[in-house]
Design an enzyme around this catalytic site. Sequence first.
Site, PDB file in Angstrom:
ATOM      1  N   CYS A 158       0.946  -1.265   0.007  1.00  0.00           N
ATOM      2  CA  CYS A 158       0.061  -0.103  -0.065  1.00  0.00           C
ATOM      3  C   CYS A 158       0.968   1.240   0.200  1.00  0.00           C
ATOM      4  O   CYS A 158       1.969   1.333   0.504  1.00  0.00           O
ATOM      5  CB  CYS A 158      -0.835  -0.106   1.224  1.00  0.00           C
ATOM      6  SG  CYS A 158      -1.933  -1.438   1.309  1.00  0.00           S
ATOM      7  N   ARG A 194      -3.908   0.445  -2.768  1.00  0.00           N
ATOM      8  CA  ARG A 194      -3.773  -0.747  -1.790  1.00  0.00           C
ATOM      9  C   ARG A 194      -3.444  -2.122  -2.441  1.00  0.00           C
ATOM     10  O   ARG A 194      -3.641  -2.482  -3.540  1.00  0.00           O
ATOM     11  CB  ARG A 194      -5.345  -1.243  -1.479  1.00  0.00           C
ATOM     12  CG  ARG A 194      -5.690  -2.045  -0.375  1.00  0.00           C
ATOM     13  CD  ARG A 194      -7.118  -2.465  -0.024  1.00  0.00           C
ATOM     14  NE  ARG A 194      -7.001  -3.419   0.818  1.00  0.00           N
ATOM     15  CZ  ARG A 194      -8.227  -4.573   0.904  1.00  0.00           C
ATOM     16  NH1 ARG A 194      -8.933  -4.517   0.050  1.00  0.00           N
ATOM     17  NH2 ARG A 194      -8.008  -5.307   1.932  1.00  0.00           N
ATOM     18  N   LEU A 195      -2.732  -2.833  -1.758  1.00  0.00           N
ATOM     19  CA  LEU A 195      -2.525  -4.236  -1.886  1.00  0.00           C
ATOM     20  C   LEU A 195      -3.013  -5.018  -0.989  1.00  0.00           C
ATOM     21  O   LEU A 195      -2.856  -4.819   0.388  1.00  0.00           O
ATOM     22  CB  LEU A 195      -0.694  -4.406  -1.683  1.00  0.00           C
ATOM     23  CG  LEU A 195      -0.375  -5.807  -1.837  1.00  0.00           C
ATOM     24  CD1 LEU A 195      -0.514  -6.551  -3.187  1.00  0.00           C
ATOM     25  CD2 LEU A 195       1.155  -6.248  -1.232  1.00  0.00           C
ATOM     26  N   ILE A 235      -3.965  -7.747   1.615  1.00  0.00           N
ATOM     27  CA  ILE A 235      -3.270  -8.920   2.459  1.00  0.00           C
ATOM     28  C   ILE A 235      -4.269  -9.321   3.411  1.00  0.00           C
ATOM     29  O   ILE A 235      -4.657 -10.388   3.652  1.00  0.00           O
ATOM     30  CB  ILE A 235      -1.912  -8.362   2.998  1.00  0.00           C
ATOM     31  CG1 ILE A 235      -0.861  -8.006   1.965  1.00  0.00           C
ATOM     32  CG2 ILE A 235      -1.521  -9.273   3.975  1.00  0.00           C
ATOM     33  CD1 ILE A 235       0.300  -7.516   2.163  1.00  0.00           C
ATOM     34  N   ASN A 262      -0.701   2.790   5.473  1.00  0.00           N
ATOM     35  CA  ASN A 262      -0.125   1.806   4.889  1.00  0.00           C
ATOM     36  C   ASN A 262       0.865   0.881   6.035  1.00  0.00           C
ATOM     37  O   ASN A 262       1.256   1.501   6.871  1.00  0.00           O
ATOM     38  CB  ASN A 262       1.062   2.369   4.173  1.00  0.00           C
ATOM     39  CG  ASN A 262       2.494   1.658   3.732  1.00  0.00           C
ATOM     40  OD1 ASN A 262       2.283   0.430   3.158  1.00  0.00           O
ATOM     41  ND2 ASN A 262       3.400   2.131   3.539  1.00  0.00           N
ATOM     42  N   GLY A 263       0.812  -0.488   5.900  1.00  0.00           N
ATOM     43  CA  GLY A 263       1.488  -1.275   6.895  1.00  0.00           C
ATOM     44  C   GLY A 263       0.421  -2.302   7.722  1.00  0.00           C
ATOM     45  O   GLY A 263      -0.495  -2.589   7.080  1.00  0.00           O
ATOM     46  N   ASP A 303      -6.868  -4.994   9.443  1.00  0.00           N
ATOM     47  CA  ASP A 303      -6.142  -4.501  10.588  1.00  0.00           C
ATOM     48  C   ASP A 303      -6.109  -3.087  10.588  1.00  0.00           C
ATOM     49  O   ASP A 303      -5.987  -2.441  11.800  1.00  0.00           O
ATOM     50  CB  ASP A 303      -4.764  -5.155  10.563  1.00  0.00           C
ATOM     51  CG  ASP A 303      -4.156  -4.686   9.454  1.00  0.00           C
ATOM     52  OD1 ASP A 303      -4.208  -5.044   8.261  1.00  0.00           O
ATOM     53  OD2 ASP A 303      -3.005  -3.808   9.506  1.00  0.00           O
TER      54      ASP A 303
END
Length: 502
Positions: free
Chosen positions: A6, A49-50, A52, A74-75, A97
């Site tokens: 992200c 966004r990626l 996960i 991000n993270g 999350d």
Amino acid sequence: MRRTVCGIVAAVGDIDVRLCREILNRIEHRGPDDTGEVHRGDVWLGHQRLSIMDVDGGHQPLAEPGGKSCLVANGEIYNHRQIRAELGPELFRTGSDSEAALHALLVDGPAGLTRLRGMFALAYIDEKGAFLAARDSLGVKPLYWARGNGRTLFASELRAFDPADRPLVESFPPGCCWSPQGGLVRFADAVPPRVRPARRAGKAGQWDEQLLKSVREVIVSAVEARMMSDVGIGVFLSGGLDSAIVTAVAAKYAERNRQPLPTFAVGLADSSDLAAARVVAEHLGTEHHEVVMTPEDAVATLPSAVRAIEHFDLHLVRSAVPNLLLAEYAAKRVRTVLTGEGADELFAGYPSYHVGPLLDPDALQAELVRDVEGLHHLNLQRCDRTTMAYGLEARVPFLDRDVIELALSIPPEHKMIGPGIEEKKLLRDAFSGWLPEEILRRGKLQFGHGSGAKDVLTAALMPTASDGAAGTGALDEEAAFYALWHAEFDGISPERALEWSA
């Protein structure tokens, strides 16, 4: 497609939506799965966004039910389940999350940042339109900002900013938050003050089983906390001690949970890293993959590596080249990888820690603390960029807050070398029996050396350097790396940049 984890963009003040979207598009590679934005008054938030965690429901910007408060992040927040339990599961609408960060800020305001355990960069706007940006205490996730021209801009990478804004760009300080009203405020330290200075007790090699047990348990806990993923997860296995320990712990976790554990190694065909990684993988029974790098691969990847890490440091670039090749391969198979970053800074693994003034325990302790606090400028930047260039999230269990606190509370005398006592002996002894002895006792090699990239790049860039002129060669090699870095930001071709450096 070039992909990466992200990325976020935020703007406060004199908003130019067209410019904000251009900035966001420049980091599209960080998040190939989704994009989103929100514009409210003098604040704009954007997100790439990626996926996960909560692949279907984690679209950002995340908003609370009324839609007035929004967040882009991000993270990963590793304690998000604990936060859900503390704040009330009924508040949450997704399994992401990042939603834990949103509700922590909704409930506690900026003080909610102290609840978060993980690696993150975020931007938030509350129901009244007040803006807040923040970065994790170590700076594991990147964040840059530029203040001027009637606005403040934030982005995950340097390349996102317009050329006109680049002279204003600075690294946003880790462990800090910023708002237009309150300015820059520190909410967390990379190294908790209470662990400094370390108490004194004994010499290296003179430790009891309880200390070894404590070291082992805190690292096991940190690795297992980072195994959460709704998509594939693997390990970058260099064959060195640190990544081998992470792999050993992850392999036990994967076996208990009946899931495969892919491991990934890279190097020249005859490199020591490939050979050592193979030993570890066979011992642990992982699903092992090798990227056999050729000299031609290394040289061809060099411009991309400098571009990706946005840096020209000699050691970073040498290690970034094989890292980038490995990330490109691994990204086709997993979305997340664990790495061994941080162990050398916590347990005095580098040869430079054991010479000259650092032979004094107090000086060694101070140097370790300084290096941990400065990781976001160097190794963590390389770790983030090379993986994120191909849609991978890199997680760093050795830099868990509890691991840092324990490791830096250990007397520095325990980390010093001597007759029969190699570097990181404490860490090696803590995991005795977990790995083959040849790996537990393998000497320290920097990744660029062990993979073979250092020799290949030096030979390619310094074909006339003599063996006796290593210092000059290193300076010339870094000048070539600087030229490539300069080319990225000034629009010069890599070929011309290398000619200029010569």
